[in-house]
Design a protein around this motif. Structure first.
Motif, PDB file in Angstrom:
ATOM      1  N   ARG A  95       0.834  -1.203   0.000  1.00  0.00           N
ATOM      2  CA  ARG A  95       0.000   0.000   0.000  1.00  0.00           C
ATOM      3  C   ARG A  95       0.871   1.256   0.000  1.00  0.00           C
ATOM      4  N   ARG A  96       1.919   1.229   0.806  1.00  0.00           N
ATOM      5  CA  ARG A  96       2.847   2.369   0.802  1.00  0.00           C
ATOM      6  C   ARG A  96       3.479   2.545  -0.584  1.00  0.00           C
ATOM      7  N   ALA A  97       3.884   1.431  -1.165  1.00  0.00           N
ATOM      8  CA  ALA A  97       4.531   1.500  -2.465  1.00  0.00           C
ATOM      9  C   ALA A  97       3.596   2.044  -3.539  1.00  0.00           C
ATOM     10  N   GLY A 131       8.655  11.617   5.003  1.00  0.00           N
ATOM     11  CA  GLY A 131       9.435  11.052   3.907  1.00  0.00           C
ATOM     12  C   GLY A 131       9.081   9.632   3.570  1.00  0.00           C
ATOM     13  N   HIS A 132       8.221   8.983   4.390  1.00  0.00           N
ATOM     14  CA  HIS A 132       7.814   7.611   4.121  1.00  0.00           C
ATOM     15  C   HIS A 132       6.405   7.613   3.564  1.00  0.00           C
ATOM     16  N   PRO A 133       6.109   6.795   2.565  1.00  0.00           N
ATOM     17  CA  PRO A 133       4.743   6.729   2.029  1.00  0.00           C
ATOM     18  C   PRO A 133       3.752   6.441   3.136  1.00  0.00           C
ATOM     19  N   GLY A 134       2.632   7.156   3.100  1.00  0.00           N
ATOM     20  CA  GLY A 134       1.642   7.027   4.158  1.00  0.00           C
ATOM     21  C   GLY A 134       1.003   5.662   4.208  1.00  0.00           C
ATOM     22  N   PRO A 135       0.502   5.255   5.371  1.00  0.00           N
ATOM     23  CA  PRO A 135       0.041   3.894   5.555  1.00  0.00           C
ATOM     24  C   PRO A 135      -1.394   3.643   5.194  1.00  0.00           C
ATOM     25  N   GLY A 136      -2.175   4.657   4.798  1.00  0.00           N
ATOM     26  CA  GLY A 136      -3.618   4.462   4.650  1.00  0.00           C
ATOM     27  C   GLY A 136      -3.992   3.418   3.632  1.00  0.00           C
ATOM     28  N   THR A 137      -5.166   3.507   3.061  1.00  0.00           N
ATOM     29  CA  THR A 137      -5.576   2.543   2.047  1.00  0.00           C
ATOM     30  C   THR A 137      -4.810   2.778   0.776  1.00  0.00           C
TER      31      THR A 137
END
Length: 632
Positions: free
Chosen positions: A153-155, A167-173
């Motif tokens: 999902r982050r990717a 700086g890290h992709p967010g964890p949501g849907t």
């Protein structure tokens, strides 16, 4: 080393990964055969049987990567590529590099050995973590037995430019939203890499099977949707639809340069501001009454008169435009409404502008005579080009490109090297675009061009015809892209190959002068011309692709008019020995047709700017909607 107990079997982990892909909007997945990636292959077959995704199988990972790139370009959605471990992953680097610089959402899923086998000399085991370096927006290495969903999902968010403030992709849907209140920033779209380790067993359990009422033996249903492609090829079309209101603007001799991916907003801007439009073929802005066809040949007579430059997209094709943009004395603005990945902030000379209102104030409106002088010069230059390239009995690169440009409908892919430059020189701007134009201009390489065209054609869906115009070296470099496995869907694709038995572009550069001097004998021909004697009809027959050879302009026009289903190679026989001289004749003809005196009406001593009615400056303002395509 003893493996730790796994919470998930390899197939369970793979099924979760595939579900996350489908949830995140991935509809097309390219699968390359391999043992370590088998869990993903089986899970994808199960997903295809449910209509969740469409699979495409390729034996060459390099071509697979570019096919996925073309699918993402055509559909506007992320496309995924699955490989086994080892050199298979490394084969994806060219496509990943292109996707990085072109801002294309490409998802790489590489299978790997588990942790206990790394560094032991186990077969097909290397360090695959961070393999693509700075060319991916996000990379992750997942241990065997772990749940891959959060990381995928982050990717997928990162592939579409959604990154958390830390700086890290967010964890949501996996959609564009669902950030759960986490502060995010928007970056450029691009490729991502998730490395998935799998332990034995790598095959389904004895009781697992595909649904009996599902697909055929190949696992193909074709039920995954073919979404409408994203209009244009750049970020300018995706912002809001607020029209641009033109205030009282200063009159300036500004030109609008539309580079790759500029989109139709560049044409609308030029039209509203009464400015000449210098649009590359893959800008998807090369149409309308203000577009100047052979613009690059007019920058010399008009150069000293230009006061400002407005840039949409990424110009890459010609040295005259590059020299124009490099002029320290010439104010220039680059329209960047959304983040892009093709330049580093602070590294370009232009003033970066995010709002059309600000760009409008910078550009101003064209004074009386400015646009008219460019238009007259453009017509005269186009006539001079025609006189130099059009022959009733013989074909050359520019005349062939002209014919393809005029006949193309649906999708048109222009290969790097001379093909896209010939189209830029000879392609006459139409009143409205008939084809959506693609080109691999992220790094402007010839690698994977046939595979990219195949991906575009497959992503376009049934009924849409795709035409590719490429040189023979580009064609031979990716001849493996012609291979489709038995049962794989065949796209509707015309591959027009300009066959001059080698590479001609270097003869138009400094190397052509070295060749003419004779100081290095046949070195330039051998090292840069790369001559060959490949019989393309036999190559086409070997891959089961229809082939037709044309030798005259009439034959080419007839071939382009006879469109059918499936794939076809249209081989255009041309001679490259006179390419350098042909371009000299073209330049001389344009210089004679458009002398420096022809620009007099555009100079400050020309017609009185006050003679332009006030209403003319605002004409067309209501046509500027960043989400629209004038004339389509």
């Amino acid at each position: 080393m003893t493996a730790a107990p796994s919470a998930l079997t390899s197939l369970e982990s793979a099924r979760l990964a595939v579900a996350a892909l489908a949830e995140g909007g991935v509809r097309h997945v390219i699968v390359c055969p391999g043992s370590r990636s088998a869990p993903l292959a089986y899970a994808l077959a199960e997903a295809e049987s449910r209509g969740a995704v469409t699979l495409h199988v390729r034996i060459d990972e390099r071509d697979a990567g570019f096919t996925a790139l073309g699918l993402a370009l055509a559909t506007g959605r992320p496309a995924a590529i699955v490989t086994t471990s080892g050199t298979a992953v490394g084969e994806l680097l060219p496509a990943v590099m292109e996707a990085n610089h072109a801002g294309v959402p490409l998802v790489v899923l590489s299978a790997d050995r588990p942790e206990e086998l790394r560094g032991t000399g186990a077969n097909q085991t290397t360090d695959q973590t961070a393999l693509f370096g700075t060319h991916v927006r996000h990379c992750a290495d997942l241990q065997a037995g772990t749940d891959p969903v959060p990381e995928l999902r982050r990717a997928l968010l990162a592939a579409e430019g959604i990154v958390a403030a830390d700086g890290h992709p967010g964890p949501g849907t996996a959609g564009m939203g669902g950030m759960g209140g986490v502060s995010v920033q928007v970056g450029p779209c691009g490729p991502v890499h998730v490395n998935l380790a799998f332990r034995d067993p790598l095959v389904p359990e004895p009781g697992d099977r595909l649904p009996s009422a599902g697909p055929d033996d190949a696992g193909r249903t074709g039920s995954a949707d073919h979404p409408a492609p994203v209009d244009g090829s750049g970020p300018a079309e995706r912002e809001g639809s607020r029209p641009l209101a033109l205030p009282d603007l200063a009159e300036r001799r500004t030109v609008v340069v539309a580079g790759h991916g500029a989109g139709p907003v560049a044409e609308a801007f030029a039209r509203a501001h009464r400015l000449p439009l210098l649009a590359e073929p893959s800008s998807n802005a090369r149409f309308g009454p203000h577009a100047v066809g052979p613009y690059r040949l007019l920058l010399n007579p008009f150069g000293d008169l230009i006061e400002r430059v407005v840039v949409f997209g990424r110009p890459t094709l010609s040295r005259p435009v590059a020299r124009l943009l490099d002029r320290a004395d010439l104010p220039a603005a680059l329209y960047v409404p959304e983040p892009v990945g093709w330049f580093t902030p602070g590294r370009r000379r232009e003033r970066v502008v995010e709002e059309l209102d600000d760009l409008s104030l910078f550009a101003g409106t064209g004074p009386a005579g400015w646009l008219e002088a460019w238009t007259r010069a453009g017509h005269a230059a186009a006539a001079a080009v025609d006189a130099a390239i059009l022959d009733a009995d013989r074909l050359n690169g520019p005349s062939a490109a002209r014919a393809v440009w005029e006949a193309a409908a649906g999708n048109l892919l222009l290969g790097s090297s001379n093909a896209i430059r010939d189209a830029d020189l000879a392609g006459v701007p139409a009143a409205a675009p008939a084809a959506r134009v693609f080109a691999n201009r992220g790094l402007a390489g010839i690698d994977g061009t046939l595979a990219t065209a195949t991906g575009i054609a497959l992503g376009a869906g049934p009924g849409a015809r795709t035409t590719a115009l490429i040189g023979d070296v580009t064609f031979l470099h990716d001849a493996g892209g012609l291979l489709l496995g038995d049962g794989e869907p065949e796209p509707d694709l015309d591959i027009v190959v300009l066959n001059d038995a080698g590479g001609a572009i270097f003869s138009t550069l400094e190397h052509g002068g070295i060749a003419e001097s004779g100081r290095y004998g046949r070195t330039v021909e051998r090292l840069f011309g790369t001559p060959h004697r490949v019989r393309m009809n036999r190559l086409a027959a070997a891959y089961g692709v229809a082939h037709v050879r044309v030798d005259t302009p009439e034959d080419l026009r007839a071939a382009l008019a006879s469109r059918g289903r499936g794939r076809r190679i249209v081989e255009v026989a041309i001679d490259r020995t006179g390419v350098r001289e042909l371009h000299r004749r073209i330049a001389a003809a344009v210089q004679e047709a458009v002398p420096a005196s022809a620009t007099r009406s555009a100079s400050p001593a020309g017609p009185d700017p006050a003679a332009v009615p006030a209403a003319a400056a605002g004409q067309g303002a209501q046509r500027i909607h960043s989400g629209s395509q004038p004339g389509t």
